[in-house]
Write a protein that holds these residues in place. Structure first.
Motif, mmCIF file in Angstrom:
data_model
loop_
_atom_site.group_PDB
_atom_site.id
_atom_site.type_symbol
_atom_site.label_atom_id
_atom_site.label_comp_id
_atom_site.label_asym_id
_atom_site.label_seq_id
_atom_site.Cartn_x
_atom_site.Cartn_y
_atom_site.Cartn_z
ATOM 1 N N SER A 1 0.840 -1.192 0.000
ATOM 2 C CA SER A 1 0.000 0.000 0.000
ATOM 3 C C SER A 1 0.880 1.249 0.000
ATOM 4 O O SER A 1 1.914 1.279 0.675
ATOM 5 C CB SER A 1 -0.896 0.010 1.240
ATOM 6 N N LEU A 2 0.464 2.250 -0.756
ATOM 7 C CA LEU A 2 1.178 3.528 -0.756
ATOM 8 C C LEU A 2 0.577 4.495 0.255
ATOM 9 O O LEU A 2 1.170 5.533 0.543
ATOM 10 C CB LEU A 2 1.137 4.173 -2.145
ATOM 11 N N SER A 3 -0.574 4.151 0.806
ATOM 12 C CA SER A 3 -1.289 5.087 1.674
ATOM 13 C C SER A 3 -0.950 4.938 3.156
ATOM 14 O O SER A 3 -1.356 5.765 3.962
ATOM 15 C CB SER A 3 -2.798 4.943 1.472
ATOM 16 N N VAL A 4 -0.195 3.904 3.513
ATOM 17 C CA VAL A 4 0.142 3.699 4.923
ATOM 18 C C VAL A 4 1.318 4.598 5.316
ATOM 19 O O VAL A 4 2.120 4.983 4.467
ATOM 20 C CB VAL A 4 0.497 2.224 5.215
ATOM 21 N N PRO A 5 1.428 4.930 6.613
ATOM 22 C CA PRO A 5 2.597 5.701 7.048
ATOM 23 C C PRO A 5 3.881 4.906 6.792
ATOM 24 O O PRO A 5 3.900 3.679 6.942
ATOM 25 C CB PRO A 5 2.387 5.893 8.550
ATOM 26 N N VAL A 6 4.930 5.589 6.412
ATOM 27 C CA VAL A 6 6.198 4.942 6.094
ATOM 28 C C VAL A 6 6.733 4.131 7.271
ATOM 29 O O VAL A 6 7.377 3.100 7.078
ATOM 30 C CB VAL A 6 7.221 6.004 5.613
ATOM 31 N N LYS A 7 6.427 4.548 8.503
ATOM 32 C CA LYS A 7 6.918 3.808 9.668
ATOM 33 C C LYS A 7 6.370 2.385 9.728
ATOM 34 O O LYS A 7 6.928 1.533 10.409
ATOM 35 C CB LYS A 7 6.609 4.558 10.965
ATOM 36 N N SER A 8 5.301 2.087 8.975
ATOM 37 C CA SER A 8 4.740 0.736 8.976
ATOM 38 C C SER A 8 5.400 -0.169 7.930
ATOM 39 O O SER A 8 5.096 -1.356 7.863
ATOM 40 C CB SER A 8 3.228 0.780 8.767
ATOM 41 N N LEU A 9 6.300 0.362 7.119
ATOM 42 C CA LEU A 9 7.016 -0.440 6.129
ATOM 43 C C LEU A 9 8.191 -1.158 6.787
ATOM 44 O O LEU A 9 8.699 -0.715 7.815
ATOM 45 C CB LEU A 9 7.537 0.458 4.996
ATOM 46 N N SER A 10 8.642 -2.241 6.170
ATOM 47 C CA SER A 10 9.821 -2.952 6.681
ATOM 48 C C SER A 10 11.066 -2.089 6.447
ATOM 49 O O SER A 10 11.030 -1.131 5.668
ATOM 50 C CB SER A 10 9.984 -4.289 5.960
#
Length: 174
Positions: free
Chosen positions: A65-74
């Motif tokens: 997803s592109l809409s989630v906050p970046v802090k939720s990415l690995s």
């Protein structure tokens, strides 16, 4: 930046609470034409998202997803995003400081793939790294510095780990 040079820092320099398009366009946001004119400026999120999606796909970066906050990415996804952001605005040289530090093997592979995609876009990619075996595998050239001076500029395909380490440690070839 005026010369088309972009940098990916070891600490990534991303805004963790913003989503992917907002990070890619941070400081370069696309503004919608508004009936309120200069009084209210509205971001064109639809256009920024579409451009971001296409840019990431071009580099082979698939995010859920592109809409989630970046802090939720690995960690690997964040690092790949930092590279993608730099590539989006880069016109000549991409400088990367320890781009795979503290990443697992799968995350490192994503970053190396993104680096190769940047090079295939005819960008110069300069990587500062202590992972010499991997640099011998992925780089075209290896430049070795001692005390701030370049002491060797080697074709990666024509050297080996022992020679590079000897130059790094002693300043002389093995």
């Amino acid at each position: 930046a005026r010369l088309g040079i972009q940098m990916v820092y070891q600490d990534l320099a991303l805004a963790p609470d913003l989503n992917v398009p907002n990070n890619i366009f941070l400081g370069r946001e696309i503004i919608k034409d508004s009936i309120f004119g200069r009084l209210f400026k509205l971001l064109d999120m639809k256009k920024m998202t579409e451009i971001s999606k296409n840019h990431l796909a071009e580099l082979g970066i698939g995010l859920k997803s592109l809409s989630v906050p970046v802090k939720s990415l690995s960690g690997g996804e964040r690092q790949a995003l930092a590279v993608a952001k730099a590539v989006a605005w880069c016109e000549s040289v991409l400088i990367m400081d320890e781009p795979t530090a503290a990443l697992g093997a799968r995350q490192q592979a994503l970053v190396y793939s993104t680096m190769r995609a940047a090079a295939q876009k005819n960008l110069g990619v300069l990587v500062i790294s202590h992972d010499i075996p991997k640099m011998l595998e992925v780089a075209d050239r290896i430049c070795i510095m001692r005390q701030g001076v370049v002491i060797a500029d080697l074709m990666a395909s024509e050297t080996n780990l022992q020679a590079v380490l000897s130059l790094m440690l002693t300043g002389r070839a093995a």
